[in-house]
Structure formats: structure tokens, C-alpha cells
Design an enzyme around this catalytic site. Structure first.
Site, PDB file in Angstrom:
ATOM      1  N   CYS A 104      32.787  33.188  41.108  1.00  0.00           N
ATOM      2  CA  CYS A 104      31.381  33.300  40.715  1.00  0.00           C
ATOM      3  C   CYS A 104      30.520  33.244  41.962  1.00  0.00           C
ATOM      4  CB  CYS A 104      31.002  32.189  39.749  1.00  0.00           C
ATOM      5  SG  CYS A 104      29.284  32.327  39.249  1.00  0.00           S
ATOM      6  N   ASP A 269      24.400  37.792  32.703  1.00  0.00           N
ATOM      7  CA  ASP A 269      24.043  37.218  34.001  1.00  0.00           C
ATOM      8  C   ASP A 269      22.589  37.537  34.304  1.00  0.00           C
ATOM      9  OD1 ASP A 269      23.912  36.320  36.645  1.00  0.00           O
ATOM     10  OD2 ASP A 269      25.935  37.009  37.103  1.00  0.00           O
ATOM     11  N   SER A 275      29.855  38.126  42.485  1.00  0.00           N
ATOM     12  CA  SER A 275      31.177  38.754  42.539  1.00  0.00           C
ATOM     13  C   SER A 275      31.101  40.209  42.104  1.00  0.00           C
ATOM     14  CB  SER A 275      32.177  37.980  41.674  1.00  0.00           C
ATOM     15  OG  SER A 275      31.710  37.844  40.342  1.00  0.00           O
TER      16      SER A 275
END
Length: 354
Positions: A104, A269, A275
Site C-alpha cells: 500500500c 481509494d 502501488s
């Protein structure tokens, strides 16, 4: 006289009542809940073994902190554990609404600040403008570089990724409701499918979030059903984490390119996805659209927050040609909390609404 209510304190509770203490941060709007105390010891000789142990024996900790009423379906967390790697300052297990991630980036950016400010790394010498923090993630060792002033974090953080590579390009997948869709699959510590939103009949900047989530989730499920993910180092890393919808602007430009990441169980997100930026840089480099050290900006369609990324050097991951990617962004503290779990609370282990 100051009111007793003005000083935060725990409500009355039995001595044996579990208390989970956390620090909350966000990076580009994406939350990170870092567990300070209250999590039982996570056993295992390696970090990946610890990840398996937590999934099998301590998953109630994840549910209690990520789920309502203490969290929400888009909450993200980190449990700090010892690392078996001699160069690591700390190890970390990442938590989300479905389970445990392998990497992450937004969390690494936040943990870089946290590690320096909370004394998990040696205090940098006077005059140091950037501190180095080695963070052992399930995907491998990731180095964060933390801007600092007088020994405290100050400003943005950057990290150097594990080797990032492309698993497949121009893969045709039959996506229910959308027909045949061309996707790319790349790895930046976690595997993502990449699709231009326009191919799904959506505008990445103006479409409703629900429509983007539904389309991305359909792609994720289709890829999982029709394509086998493999990783040269470990089966623990061989899974599709989610789908990133983009504006299709992969050719180099100084203007930001916009994307949104939908991962785990339809979790959105809020940041540009660290990432994911890593994997997208690897994909652009693989396609010859980007040279080493050409900086690109990546914008979240959810919040407008921006990360930057560049491929800094070539590498290998098994037989795959790979690159080490530098990702930069800024994390902020939002507060601290202590949560109690009462035995007679029927919802003590959390719940999610969908």
C-alpha cells in the site's frame, strides 16, 4: 474550573476489556489507521507467515477497526510487527474491508512520517533534510525518504518500490454488461488490471462514483475468472487486488493523468493509489511511453489529490523485466483514538453496509 468532559478519557469499563489505541492519518484523502496498542502478538517466522496468522487467528482485530461502528467500508489500516529482515526498521501488515494487502503506497508515505515522529527510526543528525525509513511490506522491503526539519517530519515523503513489472498487455476479457474489454495487468507490489474508463462508456472525471465502482468491479471479477495471476517469488502475492480506471493519457506529458482505483470488496481509494502509480509507471515504461527519471503526475478522480511517480532504474523480478519506481506524496495526521470492545455489545466485531 475546567469541566471533566473537556479532558478525553475512556468510559468506565472492566479491567479485562480490550482497548485498541490508534493514530489516524490520511494521504491524499485515503485514510490510514495505525494500531499503537491492543492487538495481540502476531506470530510467525516471516512477515508473510505473520500475515497468514493474522488472517486465521486475529481477523477480529481487523473487523473491529475497519468496519462500522468504529470505521467504515473504505477504512484502511496498518498493524506494525517485527521484521525478519536485518535492514528493516519495521514490518507492517495492511488491513482493508476484505482482508490483507501485499502493498500500500499511500500507507508507506504515511508510515514514513509516523516512523520518524514516533521514534521507530534513529533520530537523524542535526541538519538532516531527509530521513530514510526501511519498511518491510508483505511484498518486500520498501524504502521511504521522509523530508524532515529538526528531527521531525516536514513536507512530502517519497518511496522506492519493490521491482514493478507488467504481467499482460492487451488482454481481451469478457466483462458482463460491457462485452469484450482490453485490459493490461501490472504489478507494483500488488497486481492491478488497468482499463481506460472510456472503453466502459464512462468519463473518469464526471461519472458517478457508483458507476465507476460497478464497472471496475465487473472488470476485476472477469479477470479473476478468466486469467491466472502468478508471481515469481510467492503464491502469497499472486492475486488481483483491484482495477484502476484511467483517462487513457499514458503517453508522457507534464499534465496530470487521472485515475481511480477500486480494490478489495469494492473499496474506493481516495488517493491516486501509491502501488497503482507504481504499476502504471511500470506499464508506461514497458510500452515505451516513458523514459527513466521522467516524472509524471497522477490525479485522483475522487479527491483531486496528486502523487508523482517516475521509474528510477531497471530491475528484474524472476524472469520479468522490471523497474524500481519512486512515488511521492504528502500524508497528514488527523488524530488519535482509543476504542473499547464491550462483551455484551452484539455489534462488537463490526458490520458493513453495502
Amino acid at each position: 474550573m475546567e469541566s471533566a468532559l473537556a479532558v478525553p478519557r475512556l468510559p468506565p469499563h472492566d479491567p479485562g476489556t480490550p482497548v485498541l489505541s490508534v493514530v489516524d492519518m490520511h494521504t491524499g484523502g485515503e485514510p490510514l489507521r495505525i494500531v499503537l496498542a491492543g492487538c495481540p502478538e502476531v506470530s510467525g517466522p516471516t512477515l508473510l507467515a505473520k500475515r497468514r496468522y493474522m488472517r486465521q487467528h486475529l481477523d477480529h482485530v481487523r473487523r473491529r477497526l475497519m468496519f462500522e461502528p468504529r470505521g467504515h467500508r473504505d477504512m484502511y489500516g496498518a498493524v506494525l510487527v517485527p521484521s525478519e529482515l536485518p535492514d528493516a526498521h519495521l514490518g507492517v501488515l495492511f488491513l482493508h474491508n476484505e482482508g490483507y494487502s501485499s502493498m500500500c503506497g499511500h500507507a508507506v508515505l504515511a508510515l514514513g512520517r509516523f516512523a520518524l515522529d514516533f521514534g521507530l527510526v534513529p533520530a537523524p543528525p542535526a541538519g538532516t533534510r531527509e530521513a530514510r525509513v526501511n519498511i518491510h511490506c508483505p511484498c518486500g522491503l520498501v524504502t521511504a525518504f521522509v523530508a524532515c526539519e529538526d528531527g521531525r517530519s516536514h513536507g512530502p515523503v517519497r518511496f522506492h518500490s519493490v521491482p514493478a513489472f507488467v504481467l499482460a498487455t492487451d488482454l481481451m476479457v469478457d466483462v458482463p454488461g460491457h462485452g469484450k474489454v482490453m485490459v493490461d495487468i501490472a504489478y507494483g507490489g500488488a497486481f492491478y488490471a488497468f482499463v481506460t474508463a472510456e472503453k466502459l462508456g464512462l468519463d473518469i472525471c464526471s461519472a458517478k462514483t457508483r458507476d465507476l465502482v460497478d464497472a471496475a468491479s465487473a472488470v476485476t471479477e472477469a479477470v479473476k475468472a478468466q486469467f491466472k495471476i502468478n508471481h515469481p517469488d510467492s503464491e502469497d502475492l499472486a492475486f488481483l487486488y483491484g482495477t484502476i480506471l484511467t483517462d487513457g493519457k499514458d503517453a508522457y506529458t507534464k499534465e496530470p493523468t487521472t485515475n481511480i482505483c477500486v480494490f478489495a470488496d469494492e473499496q474506493v481509494d481516495r488517493s491516486p493509489t501509491g502501488s497503482g502509480v507504481t504499476a502504471r509507471i511500470a506499464l508506461q515504461y514497458h510500452k515505451g511511453l516513458l523514459e527513466l527519471n521522467q516524472m509524471r503526475a497522477f490525479k485522483s478522480s475522487a479527491t483531486g489529490s496528486v502523487f508523482t511517480g517516475k521509474a528510477v532504474r531497471e530491475a528484474k523480478c524472476g524472469d520479468f523485466k522490471a523497474v524500481i519506481v519512486e512515488v511521492s506524496g504528502q500524508a497528514h495526521y488527523t488524530g488519535t483514538a482509543s476504542f473499547i470492545i464491550e462483551d455484551d455489545d452484539p455489534l462488537r466485531d463490526g458490520f458493513l453496509l453495502k
